[in-house]
Design a protein around this motif. Structure first.
Motif, PDB file in Angstrom:
ATOM      1  N   GLY A  80       1.584  -3.083  -5.653  1.00  0.00           N
ATOM      2  CA  GLY A  80       0.891  -3.777  -4.581  1.00  0.00           C
ATOM      3  C   GLY A  80       1.049  -5.267  -4.757  1.00  0.00           C
ATOM      4  O   GLY A  80       0.269  -5.912  -5.458  1.00  0.00           O
ATOM      5  N   MET A  81       2.097  -5.869  -4.156  1.00  0.00           N
ATOM      6  CA  MET A  81       2.427  -7.276  -4.364  1.00  0.00           C
ATOM      7  C   MET A  81       2.522  -7.986  -3.018  1.00  0.00           C
ATOM      8  O   MET A  81       3.286  -7.563  -2.142  1.00  0.00           O
ATOM      9  N   GLN A  82       1.769  -9.093  -2.866  1.00  0.00           N
ATOM     10  CA  GLN A  82       1.797  -9.879  -1.640  1.00  0.00           C
ATOM     11  C   GLN A  82       2.247 -11.300  -1.944  1.00  0.00           C
ATOM     12  O   GLN A  82       1.721 -11.960  -2.846  1.00  0.00           O
ATOM     13  N   ILE A  83       3.245 -11.763  -1.192  1.00  0.00           N
ATOM     14  CA  ILE A  83       3.693 -13.148  -1.243  1.00  0.00           C
ATOM     15  C   ILE A  83       3.739 -13.639   0.193  1.00  0.00           C
ATOM     16  O   ILE A  83       4.592 -13.211   0.977  1.00  0.00           O
ATOM     17  N   GLY A  84       2.792 -14.506   0.553  1.00  0.00           N
ATOM     18  CA  GLY A  84       2.706 -14.961   1.938  1.00  0.00           C
ATOM     19  C   GLY A  84       2.418 -13.793   2.862  1.00  0.00           C
ATOM     20  O   GLY A  84       1.494 -13.010   2.639  1.00  0.00           O
ATOM     21  N   GLY A  85       3.232 -13.667   3.905  1.00  0.00           N
ATOM     22  CA  GLY A  85       3.032 -12.614   4.889  1.00  0.00           C
ATOM     23  C   GLY A  85       3.765 -11.328   4.591  1.00  0.00           C
ATOM     24  O   GLY A  85       3.773 -10.414   5.425  1.00  0.00           O
ATOM     25  N   LEU A  86       4.392 -11.224   3.425  1.00  0.00           N
ATOM     26  CA  LEU A  86       5.096  -9.998   3.038  1.00  0.00           C
ATOM     27  C   LEU A  86       4.334  -9.285   1.927  1.00  0.00           C
ATOM     28  O   LEU A  86       3.890  -9.920   0.964  1.00  0.00           O
TER      29      LEU A  86
END
Length: 281
Positions: A80-86
């Motif tokens: 479960g990895m979020q970078i900005g809108g991705l």
């Protein structure tokens, strides 16, 4: 070698170089919607930094792009990895992954579900050059979901490829490399890393998935025609696998090539969509 569920997580940092990275890459193609895309996330713990990007071709033309960089490492792991809108989510290790996009009016969710095995590049007779990665594996997948781009809702149903790399990713440490993947429905797919190093050494890594089995590549004959800007126009391959069988492949550019600069070292990666044929497929 057997890829384990633990290998799907972020790998320990084994080198102090700023080039050390842990990255995931996904691509997908829907022949009915005529949409092709690629997306990648990379963590660079020694800087620290992180980056994420998405590029979508619609009818052969770049139709949407998104990128976001961080000057720190985000919380979480690859499940479960979020970078900005991705956001990337591992729903089932070694089998099912999901990408979610939230960029204002542009949104989407796609799921990659493996139909080949998870092929470890350590199973090739030649090691993958360390400037590419210390560890690397690939899987061919079906891809389903939905995209909303520029007000157009796209029901996506196609095929794609995913990989996981970790180690010393030094883009400028190689003379050239050719990362080529093709999927002929779910009946056949292949992935090839053909790397030319500064000392002239050429390495072959990858596999062919055919008739429900994954066959390690042992040799390749490759002829690539490029235009003045170095975008590939055609690609002729003769792939040889461990049991001696050969697979002829012909590729022709069908979309506008996009030059991508993956770092600050001056290297350029020419991303281009191609139409491939193999044994009538």
């Amino acid at each position: 070698m057997t890829v384990t569920a633990q290998a799907e997580q972020i790998h320990p940092v084994d080198d102090a170089s700023p080039h050390w990275s842990d990255s995931l890459y996904f691509n997908a193609w829907d022949p009915q919607a005529r949409v092709c895309l690629l997306t990648r996330m990379a963590l660079l713990p020694n800087k620290p930094a992180a980056t994420a990007g998405l590029l979508v071709w619609i009818d052969g033309m770049p139709g949407y792009a998104y990128g976001h960089d961080l000057d720190h490492l985000p919380a979480g792991n690859w499940n479960g990895m979020q970078i900005g809108g991705l956001t990337y989510r591992m729903e089932r290790a070694l089998q099912t992954w999901r990408m979610e996009l939230a960029d204002g009016e542009h949104r989407g969710a796609l799921t990659w579900d493996g139909f080949s095995g998870v092929f470890d590049y350590h199973d090739n007779t030649q090691p993958l050059p360390r400037p590419v990665a210390w560890g690397h594996y690939e899987q061919s997948c079906t891809v389903r979901g939905e995209l909303l781009l520029h007000g157009r809702r796209i029901a996506f149903e196609g095929v794609g490829q995913r990989d996981h790399s970790w180690g010393f990713r030094h883009w400028a440490g190689l003379t050239e490399w050719h990362w080529i993947t093709a999927l002929f429905g779910t009946q056949r797919s292949f992935n090839l890393f053909h790397v030319v190093q500064p000392n002239g050494t050429v390495t072959v890594n990858g596999f062919v998935h055919d008739e429900g089995k994954d066959h390690p590549l042992v040799a390749v004959e490759r002829r690539t025609q490029e235009n003045a800007g170095r975008t590939p126009e055609t690609c002729d391959l003769q792939l040889t696998v461990a049991n001696g069988r050969t697979f002829p492949v012909r590729g022709t550019r069908v979309g506008l090539g996009v030059p991508v600069k993956p770092g600050d070292e001056g290297s350029v990666v020419h991303e281009v969509t191609m139409s491939f044929t193999s044994d009538g497929r």
